[in-house]
Scaffold this motif. Structure first.
Motif: not given
Lengths: 120, 473
Positions: A14, A16-17, A89, A109, A111, B58, B61-62, B65, B70
């Motif tokens: 993924e 990374v946020p 993301s 997004i 996902f 979703i 963590k997204n 943030r 993390i």
């Protein structure tokens, strides 16, 4: 042949946020037909926005696809003529595919949305 | 997708779960067992910029943030320890701002005691961060520093204004700290617990700005695929900060005026209004009175915004504050970068005190950041300063606030040209200081240019050029 370099900070598969908490960056080099010519992963010794910016400039990156990034670094990279897609993301292959088809936008997004195991 | 989740059997009739959460002045995130977002409240949206439609389904963590997500996921820690966990962290919102937050996570159980999901509350710590005693400095209000007479008067006024609920209009040149004042007023007001929402009226085209400020309903126009609450609704029970209000297009000025009159917002395409309890702080670097006279700004809107006015003086009118700010930023950056710099050399200080900071405090701050980065010794030397201020002849400027003619251009885009020379507080310009330094070095070196260049810390060619420039025989 014009080469284009894309960097994507990653955490496993993924994106990374957070840009500032990145320790791994995948760098994809594409030719004019947007096909991957080269792929490498750079592992950073520690997470730091400054060091990551330095790495991106040293690697002569043209496009950055990342998660959340602070405005200071976003503006710096834009000033350095990088094309930044931030707030993205999802998995990096998916984001790259969207970039290839020119359908990627900042804040996308990617996902598959699920709640309690069910697609929504 | 369940649009209106309800709570049953708590009271006689089913309760609107979303409405209950929206009234809580904390960001709330509800997740399922797989840490995917199920629900979030209005405060969470104001804090992060993510609406429920954007975030639902979703991984959390997204959306949140935060660095905790993390580095050490608080939800997993809650699960491991089987109790609620609280931690301080930071998050980056969709405006690319990093905010300090406190995250508290707890498990959600069903009636049989089985784990069903998690709930997280997010507390905005910006107000408590500014109350940190280490950050409090004498001659200051929140993060604003100054001891000149003009600033003292502002420091006396701001706490009173903060306690009232009146609209405030902040004026001042670019870089004088309008944003800082607005945020400080919010953080010290009764509304500190509520959201502080900033809108840059000059940053978006008119059509987007309207939907951004007032929101829209699904289907109101092509591309409106979901309801958008708008910034006014997000700022409910908090403060809305309209920066660059002078750039607000006229049609939107009318809409803002209507809101100021009846305090009800009507999102685009909505038939029902929303009664928003919002305090308005506006700021501009433009001369609104002149704009009114040429019909670029509505007089009645100016009167409504101008309940309390704070004018921030430019740095050149703040006398001794320049030294105070230089020391403040020197300390600040020295600490940040772990250097041991304890002051300025005489020539460096002379340059810094005689420079007219067109970009005001923002420019001074950038100069200090650069100087601390470049400095190698224990003092900031003149050659540690950016070249453009060394080459700059100190001048006296009278910068007028732009209004009528240059409405489309900001001050920073169009700095006015110096009009006349000044000799500064010390009666010397940088040129005269530098000329004197070169003369002294040449005397000490008994006319030997190589040695003089060494003493001055410049190359022989630079010295030669300067000697020519200053016509030193």
């Amino acid at each position: 042949m014009t080469l284009h370099k894309i960097a994507i900070p990653i955490l496993g598969e993924e994106i990374v946020p957070r840009f500032d908490l990145t320790t791994e960056v995948i760098i994809l080099t594409t030719a004019k037909n947007l096909c991957i010519q080269d792929k490498k992963i750079i592992v950073l010794p520690r997470s730091s926005s400054d060091e990551l910016c330095h790495t991106l400039l040293a690697q002569e990156i043209n496009t950055l696809i990342c998660g959340a990034i602070e405005d200071e670094y976003y503006e710096f990279l834009k000033w350095k003529k990088l094309h930044v897609f931030d707030g993205v993301s999802g998995t990096w292959p998916h984001a790259f595919e969207r970039w290839q088809t020119q359908t990627l936008n900042p804040g996308d997004i990617l996902f598959i949305r699920m709640v309690e195991g069910n697609l929504i | 997708m369940q649009s209106f989740p309800e709570i049953h059997r708590l009271m006689r009739s089913p309760l609107d779960f979303a409405h209950i959460l929206d009234e809580i002045p904390l960001g709330i995130l509800v997740m399922d067992k797989d840490l995917r977002v199920v629900h979030l409240n209005r405060f969470f949206q104001a804090l992060t910029g993510f609406s429920l439609d954007m975030a639902r389904g979703i991984p959390c963590k997204n959306v949140l943030r935060s660095s905790a997500c993390i580095l050490n996921c608080p939800v997993l820690a809650t699960h491991r320890k089987d109790r609620s966990i609280s931690c301080t962290s930071d998050m980056i919102n969709t405006d690319r701002q990093k905010l300090p937050v406190r995250i508290t996570t707890a498990q959600i159980m069903d009636t049989q005691g089985h784990l069903t999901g998690y709930i997280e509350t997010i507390e905005d710590l910006r107000s408590s961060a500014t109350n940190d005693p280490e950050k409090n400095v004498a001659y200051s209000f929140a993060n604003i520093i100054g001891r000149s007479r003009k600033m003292e008067m502002i420091f006396q006024t701001l706490p009173m204004l903060a306690q009232s609920d009146a609209s405030i209009l902040i004026t001042g040149e670019t870089g004088t700290g309008k944003d800082l004042v607005a945020e400080a007023v919010h953080q010290t007001s009764q509304r500190a617990g509520g959201p502080f929402i900033k809108i840059n009226c000059g940053a978006l085209p008119e059509t987007l700005l309207e939907s951004e400020i007032f929101g829209h309903m699904k289907g109101a126009f092509t591309g409106a695929v979901e309801n958008k609450p708008g910034r006014f609704k997000l700022a409910h029970n908090g403060t809305i900060f309209l920066t660059e209000i002078g750039d607000l297009p006229l049609p939107l000025q009318v809409k803002l005026l209507t809101f100021l009159d009846d305090r009800i917002i009507y999102p685009l395409g909505a038939t029902k209004g929303f009664n928003a309890n919002v305090r308005i702080i506006a700021a501009t670097h433009r001369d609104l009175e002149s704009m009114v006279s040429i019909g670029k700004f509505r007089k009645d809107l100016l009167f409504r915004l101008n309940v309390a006015r704070v004018h921030l003086p430019p740095l050149r009118e703040r006398g001794a504050d320049i030294r105070l700010l230089l020391d403040h930023f020197l300390n600040n950056y020295t600490k940040k970068q772990g250097k041991k710099i304890n002051g300025f050399s005489e020539p460096a200080l002379s340059v810094l005190l005689n420079y007219t900071y067109e970009g005001n405090i923002r420019e001074l701050k950038n100069i200090m950041e650069y100087a601390v980065n470049v400095a190698q010794g224990t003092r900031i030397e003149a050659d540690n300063l950016p070249a453009y201020i060394l080459d700059y002849e100190p001048v006296q400027q009278r910068l007028k606030m732009p209004a009528a003619e240059d409405v489309t251009q900001t001050q920073s885009e169009q700095p006015q040209m110096p009009e006349s020379r000044q000799t500064g507080e010390t009666g010397q310009t940088w040129s005269s200081v530098q000329r004197q330094m070169i003369m002294n070095a040449l005397k000490t070196a008994r006319g030997k240019k190589n040695k003089a260049a060494q003493i001055l810390g410049m190359s022989r060619s630079t010295l030669w050029r300067k000697i020519k420039e200053y016509q030193i025989e």
